[in-house]
Scaffold this active site. Structure first.
Site, mmCIF file in Angstrom:
data_model
loop_
_atom_site.group_PDB
_atom_site.id
_atom_site.type_symbol
_atom_site.label_atom_id
_atom_site.label_comp_id
_atom_site.label_asym_id
_atom_site.label_seq_id
_atom_site.Cartn_x
_atom_site.Cartn_y
_atom_site.Cartn_z
ATOM 1 N N LYS A 16 0.840 -1.202 0.000
ATOM 2 C CA LYS A 16 0.000 0.000 0.000
ATOM 3 C C LYS A 16 0.880 1.260 0.000
ATOM 4 O O LYS A 16 2.104 1.181 0.212
ATOM 5 C CB LYS A 16 -0.920 -0.041 1.220
ATOM 6 C CG LYS A 16 -1.888 -1.237 1.233
ATOM 7 C CD LYS A 16 -2.762 -1.207 2.480
ATOM 8 C CE LYS A 16 -3.660 -2.420 2.575
ATOM 9 N NZ LYS A 16 -4.545 -2.348 3.781
ATOM 10 N N TYR A 56 -12.402 -2.907 -3.107
ATOM 11 C CA TYR A 56 -12.904 -2.792 -1.730
ATOM 12 C C TYR A 56 -14.430 -2.737 -1.657
ATOM 13 O O TYR A 56 -14.980 -2.202 -0.691
ATOM 14 C CB TYR A 56 -12.293 -1.565 -1.055
ATOM 15 C CG TYR A 56 -10.868 -1.786 -0.568
ATOM 16 C CD1 TYR A 56 -10.535 -2.851 0.280
ATOM 17 C CD2 TYR A 56 -9.841 -0.911 -0.925
ATOM 18 C CE1 TYR A 56 -9.233 -3.037 0.734
ATOM 19 C CE2 TYR A 56 -8.536 -1.095 -0.474
ATOM 20 C CZ TYR A 56 -8.240 -2.161 0.359
ATOM 21 O OH TYR A 56 -6.959 -2.348 0.824
ATOM 22 N N ARG A 92 -1.593 -14.267 4.400
ATOM 23 C CA ARG A 92 -2.344 -13.609 5.482
ATOM 24 C C ARG A 92 -1.589 -13.780 6.813
ATOM 25 O O ARG A 92 -1.561 -12.880 7.646
ATOM 26 C CB ARG A 92 -3.755 -14.177 5.600
ATOM 27 C CG ARG A 92 -4.617 -13.993 4.357
ATOM 28 C CD ARG A 92 -5.328 -12.689 4.263
ATOM 29 N NE ARG A 92 -6.302 -12.471 5.298
ATOM 30 C CZ ARG A 92 -7.053 -11.363 5.367
ATOM 31 N NH1 ARG A 92 -6.927 -10.400 4.459
ATOM 32 N NH2 ARG A 92 -7.910 -11.211 6.337
ATOM 33 N N ASN A 123 -1.583 -0.291 7.198
ATOM 34 C CA ASN A 123 -0.933 -1.531 7.621
ATOM 35 C C ASN A 123 -0.097 -2.200 6.518
ATOM 36 O O ASN A 123 0.061 -3.407 6.479
ATOM 37 C CB ASN A 123 -1.980 -2.496 8.192
ATOM 38 C CG ASN A 123 -3.108 -2.758 7.210
ATOM 39 O OD1 ASN A 123 -2.994 -2.438 6.030
ATOM 40 N ND2 ASN A 123 -4.189 -3.356 7.693
ATOM 41 N N HIS A 126 -1.835 -5.571 1.568
ATOM 42 C CA HIS A 126 -3.116 -6.248 1.375
ATOM 43 C C HIS A 126 -2.830 -7.655 0.904
ATOM 44 O O HIS A 126 -1.914 -7.879 0.109
ATOM 45 C CB HIS A 126 -3.945 -5.535 0.285
ATOM 46 C CG HIS A 126 -5.100 -6.376 -0.194
ATOM 47 N ND1 HIS A 126 -6.297 -6.417 0.466
ATOM 48 C CD2 HIS A 126 -5.201 -7.266 -1.226
ATOM 49 C CE1 HIS A 126 -7.101 -7.275 -0.156
ATOM 50 N NE2 HIS A 126 -6.455 -7.801 -1.186
HETATM 51 P P1 DAT Z 1 -7.474 -6.881 5.829
HETATM 52 O O1 DAT Z 1 -6.663 -5.890 5.048
HETATM 53 O O2 DAT Z 1 -6.726 -7.409 7.014
HETATM 54 O O3 DAT Z 1 -8.085 -7.968 4.960
HETATM 55 P P2 DAT Z 1 -10.128 -5.691 5.862
HETATM 56 O O4 DAT Z 1 -10.339 -6.291 4.519
HETATM 57 O O5 DAT Z 1 -11.146 -5.973 6.919
HETATM 58 O O6 DAT Z 1 -8.690 -6.070 6.464
HETATM 59 O O7 DAT Z 1 -10.057 -4.087 5.721
HETATM 60 C C1 DAT Z 1 -9.390 -3.480 4.640
HETATM 61 C C2 DAT Z 1 -8.493 -2.373 5.194
HETATM 62 O O8 DAT Z 1 -9.305 -1.343 5.783
HETATM 63 C C3 DAT Z 1 -7.567 -2.832 6.311
HETATM 64 O O9 DAT Z 1 -6.378 -3.376 5.832
HETATM 65 C C4 DAT Z 1 -7.367 -1.576 7.089
HETATM 66 C C5 DAT Z 1 -8.697 -0.847 6.973
HETATM 67 N N1 DAT Z 1 -9.596 -1.145 8.108
HETATM 68 C C6 DAT Z 1 -10.252 -2.317 8.347
HETATM 69 N N2 DAT Z 1 -11.001 -2.245 9.441
HETATM 70 C C7 DAT Z 1 -10.825 -0.997 9.923
HETATM 71 C C8 DAT Z 1 -11.361 -0.297 11.069
HETATM 72 N N3 DAT Z 1 -12.221 -0.858 11.903
HETATM 73 N N4 DAT Z 1 -10.960 0.987 11.259
HETATM 74 C C9 DAT Z 1 -10.099 1.583 10.403
HETATM 75 N N5 DAT Z 1 -9.581 0.988 9.316
HETATM 76 C C10 DAT Z 1 -9.932 -0.286 9.069
HETATM 77 MG MG MG Z 2 -9.483 -7.767 3.401
#
Ligand code: DAT
Ligand code: MG
Length: 145
Positions: A16, A56, A92, A123, A126
């Site tokens: 990212k 997304y 993951r 973070n 992805h």
């Molecule tokens: P991941 O990237 O671990 O699959 P995700 O698909 O649930 O997580 O969410 C996509 C991204 O959005 C994630 O990497 C960081 C952000 N994100 C997720 N949940 C969040 C939250 N509760 N508050 C702020 N940012 C969040």
């Molecule tokens: Mg995800």
């Protein structure tokens, strides 16, 4: 995949904008390679809004959706396809938990990221979360693969 009985998989990995800005592209690639996965495609690009809306889609309407889009548009990203047995789950695990504050030390997020006080979690990486997501996401970033 040509062998229907193989457990080999493909996953989409993104470094990212925070990871690119911080010079961590090589670190992410090195961890994927050291784990033993094969990187079969790689490109740096600036995502556009329509790519990210598709990528997304599952998060549309959530409070962090707009900040997430803005963050993903804030600079170049690096996209890659990694291949190997159970690579979806394996990457993951390499990435660590979504929230970098509690992501396990040893993982990419646990070692290299922390809460920055922003509305969206930053973070570094992805990784696709299922074979269906992987194929859908690979099409967005690698339409010819
Ligand atoms: P991941 O990237 O671990 O699959 P995700 O698909 O649930 O997580 O969410 C996509 C991204 O959005 C994630 O990497 C960081 C952000 N994100 C997720 N949940 C969040 C939250 N509760 N508050 C702020 N940012 C969040
Ligand atoms: Mg995800």
């Amino acid at each position: 995949m040509t062998n229907a009985n193989s457990s080999a998989q493909r996953t989409l990995i993104l470094v990212k904008p925070d990871g690119v800005r911080r010079g961590l592209v090589g670190e992410v690639i090195a961890r994927v390679e050291r784990k033993g996965y094969k990187i079969s495609a790689l490109r740096m690009l600036s995502a556009d809004k329509s790519m990210l809306e598709t990528h997304y889609a599952e998060h549309k309407g959530k409070p962090f959706y707009e900040p997430l889009m803005e963050f993903m548009l804030s600079g170049p990203i690096v996209a890659m396809i990694a291949e190997g047995e159970r690579v979806i789950e394996g990457f993951r695990s390499l990435a660590g938990a979504t929230d970098p504050t509690v992501a396990a030390p040893g993982s990419i997020r646990g070692d290299l990221a922390r809460d920055q006080g922003t509305r969206v979690v930053q973070n570094i990486v992805h990784g696709s979360d299922s074979p269906e997501s992987a194929e859908r996401e690979i099409k967005i970033f690698f339409p010819n693969n």
